[in-house]
Structures are given as structure tokens and as C-alpha cells.
Design a protein around this motif. Sequence first.
Motif, PDB file in Angstrom:
ATOM      1  N   VAL A 142      37.320 -20.199 -60.639  1.00 27.43           N
ATOM      2  CA  VAL A 142      35.903 -20.047 -60.990  1.00 27.43           C
ATOM      3  C   VAL A 142      35.556 -18.566 -61.151  1.00 27.43           C
ATOM      4  CG1 VAL A 142      33.545 -20.433 -60.190  1.00 27.43           C
ATOM      5  CG2 VAL A 142      35.271 -22.220 -59.891  1.00 27.43           C
ATOM      6  N   MET A 143      36.051 -17.726 -60.234  1.00 31.56           N
ATOM      7  CA  MET A 143      35.757 -16.285 -60.314  1.00 31.56           C
ATOM      8  C   MET A 143      36.307 -15.652 -61.580  1.00 31.56           C
ATOM      9  SD  MET A 143      36.338 -14.851 -56.450  1.00 31.56           S
ATOM     10  CE  MET A 143      36.273 -13.172 -57.087  1.00 31.56           C
ATOM     11  N   THR A 171      27.309 -13.533 -63.000  1.00 35.39           N
ATOM     12  CA  THR A 171      27.014 -14.151 -64.294  1.00 35.39           C
ATOM     13  C   THR A 171      28.297 -14.709 -64.884  1.00 35.39           C
ATOM     14  OG1 THR A 171      27.327 -12.017 -65.404  1.00 35.39           O
ATOM     15  CG2 THR A 171      25.068 -12.630 -64.762  1.00 35.39           C
ATOM     16  N   TRP A 172      28.139 -15.731 -65.731  1.00 33.84           N
ATOM     17  CA  TRP A 172      29.297 -16.327 -66.413  1.00 33.84           C
ATOM     18  C   TRP A 172      29.597 -15.520 -67.668  1.00 33.84           C
ATOM     19  CZ3 TRP A 172      32.308 -20.297 -64.720  1.00 33.84           C
ATOM     20  CH2 TRP A 172      31.833 -21.002 -63.591  1.00 33.84           C
ATOM     21  N   VAL A 173      30.859 -15.136 -67.820  1.00 37.71           N
ATOM     22  CA  VAL A 173      31.256 -14.314 -68.964  1.00 37.71           C
ATOM     23  C   VAL A 173      32.353 -14.981 -69.786  1.00 37.71           C
ATOM     24  CG1 VAL A 173      30.580 -12.152 -67.867  1.00 37.71           C
ATOM     25  CG2 VAL A 173      32.900 -13.036 -67.526  1.00 37.71           C
ATOM     26  N   GLY A 174      32.730 -16.195 -69.439  1.00 35.95           N
ATOM     27  CA  GLY A 174      33.733 -16.905 -70.218  1.00 35.95           C
ATOM     28  C   GLY A 174      35.116 -16.262 -70.115  1.00 35.95           C
ATOM     29  N   TRP A 175      35.703 -15.976 -71.287  1.00 40.31           N
ATOM     30  CA  TRP A 175      37.071 -15.447 -71.341  1.00 40.31           C
ATOM     31  C   TRP A 175      37.122 -13.923 -71.340  1.00 40.31           C
ATOM     32  CZ3 TRP A 175      40.856 -18.945 -70.711  1.00 40.31           C
ATOM     33  CH2 TRP A 175      40.561 -20.271 -71.002  1.00 40.31           C
ATOM     34  N   ASP A 176      36.003 -13.267 -71.067  1.00 37.08           N
ATOM     35  CA  ASP A 176      35.983 -11.799 -71.142  1.00 37.08           C
ATOM     36  C   ASP A 176      36.956 -11.155 -70.156  1.00 37.08           C
ATOM     37  OD1 ASP A 176      34.108 -12.067 -73.076  1.00 37.08           O
ATOM     38  OD2 ASP A 176      32.409 -11.350 -71.884  1.00 37.08           O
ATOM     39  N   ASN A 177      37.051 -11.683 -68.953  1.00 38.87           N
ATOM     40  CA  ASN A 177      37.969 -11.109 -67.963  1.00 38.87           C
ATOM     41  C   ASN A 177      39.419 -11.213 -68.432  1.00 38.87           C
ATOM     42  OD1 ASN A 177      36.016 -10.362 -66.003  1.00 38.87           O
ATOM     43  ND2 ASN A 177      35.858 -12.487 -65.339  1.00 38.87           N
ATOM     44  N   PHE A 194      41.721  -1.572 -55.297  1.00 38.79           N
ATOM     45  CA  PHE A 194      41.553  -0.179 -55.691  1.00 38.79           C
ATOM     46  C   PHE A 194      40.456  -0.011 -56.744  1.00 38.79           C
ATOM     47  CE2 PHE A 194      45.748   0.040 -53.791  1.00 38.79           C
ATOM     48  CZ  PHE A 194      45.705   1.246 -53.117  1.00 38.79           C
ATOM     49  N   GLN A 195      40.399  -0.936 -57.703  1.00 37.91           N
ATOM     50  CA  GLN A 195      39.391  -0.855 -58.758  1.00 37.91           C
ATOM     51  C   GLN A 195      38.162  -1.711 -58.473  1.00 37.91           C
ATOM     52  OE1 GLN A 195      41.232  -1.632 -62.566  1.00 37.91           O
ATOM     53  NE2 GLN A 195      43.059  -0.429 -62.071  1.00 37.91           N
ATOM     54  N   ASN A 196      38.179  -2.447 -57.354  1.00 38.46           N
ATOM     55  CA  ASN A 196      37.063  -3.323 -56.965  1.00 38.46           C
ATOM     56  C   ASN A 196      36.708  -4.290 -58.089  1.00 38.46           C
ATOM     57  OD1 ASN A 196      35.189  -4.292 -55.127  1.00 38.46           O
ATOM     58  ND2 ASN A 196      33.576  -2.894 -55.806  1.00 38.46           N
ATOM     59  N   ASP A 197      37.752  -4.784 -58.763  1.00 39.05           N
ATOM     60  CA  ASP A 197      37.572  -5.708 -59.889  1.00 39.05           C
ATOM     61  C   ASP A 197      38.143  -7.069 -59.467  1.00 39.05           C
ATOM     62  OD1 ASP A 197      37.216  -6.919 -62.328  1.00 39.05           O
ATOM     63  OD2 ASP A 197      38.927  -5.923 -63.284  1.00 39.05           O
ATOM     64  N   LEU A 198      37.401  -7.773 -58.615  1.00 37.10           N
ATOM     65  CA  LEU A 198      37.881  -9.051 -58.106  1.00 37.10           C
ATOM     66  C   LEU A 198      37.958 -10.103 -59.210  1.00 37.10           C
ATOM     67  CD1 LEU A 198      35.973  -9.237 -54.701  1.00 37.10           C
ATOM     68  CD2 LEU A 198      38.345  -8.558 -55.115  1.00 37.10           C
ATOM     69  N   ALA A 246      41.460 -13.423 -62.709  1.00 35.55           N
ATOM     70  CA  ALA A 246      41.965 -13.829 -64.020  1.00 35.55           C
ATOM     71  C   ALA A 246      43.472 -13.615 -64.117  1.00 35.55           C
ATOM     72  CB  ALA A 246      41.246 -13.049 -65.118  1.00 35.55           C
ATOM     73  N   LEU A 247      43.952 -12.484 -63.601  1.00 38.46           N
ATOM     74  CA  LEU A 247      45.388 -12.228 -63.629  1.00 38.46           C
ATOM     75  C   LEU A 247      46.130 -13.217 -62.735  1.00 38.46           C
ATOM     76  CD1 LEU A 247      47.570 -10.423 -64.767  1.00 38.46           C
ATOM     77  CD2 LEU A 247      47.127  -8.787 -62.931  1.00 38.46           C
TER      78      LEU A 247
END
Length: 318
Positions: free
Chosen positions: A63-64, A75-81, A285-289, A294-295
Motif C-alpha cells: 500500500v505504501m 496522498t495516492w500517487v499511483g506508479w510514481d514511486n 538515509f534519504q527518508n524515502d519510505l 516500491a523497491l
Amino acid sequence: MVITTAPGTRPRSGHPATPRPTGPPRTSLGRKVRDSLTGHAFLIGAVLCFAFFSWYPMVHGVVMSFQRTRRGVTTWVGWDNYTRIVADPSFGAAWKNTLTFTVLALVLGYAVPFFVAILLNEFRHAKGYLRALVYLPVMLPPASALFLFKFYAYDPSDAGLFNSILKALHLPTSQWMQSPGMTMPAMVLASTWMNMGGAVLIYLAALQSIPGELYEAAELDGAGIWRRIRHVTIPQTRLILALLAMLQIVATMQFFIEPLILANGAGAEDSATSVAYLIYQHGFFQNDLNGAAALGVIMLVVLAGFSAAYLRLSAKQD
């Protein structure tokens, strides 16, 4: 009227003897319900543990991966991540290093334990001592074992164990973890030494289940040791070999602690960056949960594909 009875029994006056039940004793409904509730209670506890610690984080991670959180607002961003992660310059290098590590681990870390198990199976004396010696690295904490390699074996100076051996053989020494070309083989070597004990014991158990008559028949036919391994040992342990191969692929594609300790993360020229370490880097490190999630989903899909292929091939072989 005279009533005759068997010896050792007392007749009942006027009534024939009642036959005793010969079947198993009947279990009351209440006892069946209690036993069923006890079994289900243990099962529910295990299911709740898996749901809370494994399944919920997995679903929440999926979901994240389709969300973005900024200043507490999600917010929902779809496939952007996913598109952003794939466009990351480290994405391709991480997957290349991960696949390279997996292939080298299959060549070295998968074959070496099997032949070590065959060698140990041939010994007639000191079997327990040798098995304990092989299994000893597994009992060490992984971080301690890798620090041992980093500071004792892979020391780039002549004081390092491997460089001392190369120098004694009049061969050129290596920088090991500081050299981009040697980083991956060095990590595979350390990982193989650290983890092969468990695989060796599993192979030993499989080898000891092979009937000795097969080896005797092969020897009578004039088969040497390599032909016996090829025509007797490998076919008889085929299922164990296939299962451990699949487990090895899944485990090695998630390698993380080796680059973290041996190469301080990315290594020279990103030569040690793995997908698991890239997830750690994005998340902490980048605080990009969301990007890390996604990865992680991408890795989950890849590993699920390997598992599905293995199950399909094993079903065909069966």
C-alpha cells in the motif's frame, strides 16, 4: 431349566449374561470439542504472529508503494514511486550486483557445501569433530564473522591473511574490498564460509539415506568416484539439491549485511550496492519510505517469479 456358565463367571438368575463392548471406547462430545479448541488455540496463536509480524507489514508495504507522505499528509500517487525508483542511477547497478552475487554464490556457495558433505561422508573417524568444525561459523554472529574477514583476512596490507598467502606464493597481492573487481568475489567467499555449515549437514543427512547397495553395484561395474557421484549420489539427492538451490537463490538475492560491513555499504564505484542495501539507503538515509516500499515490492515480485518457476519445474519432474 439348567443354566450353564463359563468357568470364572457368575450367572444372573433368570437373565442371560449381557455381552461386553469389544470396540474402542467412545469419546464424549465435550472431550472432542475441548481437544479441537486446544489445537485451534495453538494454531490461532501462530496465525496471529505471522499476520502481525509478516503479512501485515507486507500488505502495508504494498500500500505504501502507491502513496507519498509529506509533512504527515499521505496522498495516492499511483506508479510514481516505481518510475522514480527505476530512474535512480543506482537501481541498475544494484540489480547487476545482486544478480552477480547470486550467480557466484550458486557456483561457489552451492557446490562447495555439497562436495564438503561428500568428503565428510567418506571419513570413518572423527566424524563428529569434523562436522562441528564445519558448522562452527554458523554459530558465530554474522557481524562478528564478517568483521573477522574484514580486519584479519581482507586487510589490504601485507599483514592480511590472504595477502600473506599470496606473498608467500610470490603472487601479486590484492586490495580486496577496495578493488571494484575483487569486491564481489570477496563477499561471496566470506558468505560461503559463514553460511555453508547448515547446508553441509542437510547434504550429509541426504547422503546417509542412500542405500549402500547402489555404491557397491557401481563399484562392481568399475565406476570411479566421479561416476559414482554423477550416477548415484546426484540422482539420489536430486530433490534436496533442487530445494536448496531455490532457497539459495532467494537468500542470496536479499544479501545485505555483507556489503554493509565488508564494503561500508556501496563499495568502490558502487561495486557492492545490493537491492536490499538500496532499500535500506532509501528508507533510512534519504527518508524515502515510499520509494523503499516500491523497491521492496519489485524484489518481492522477482523472488515470487523464481519461486513459481521452481514449483512448476519440480511439479514437471515429479
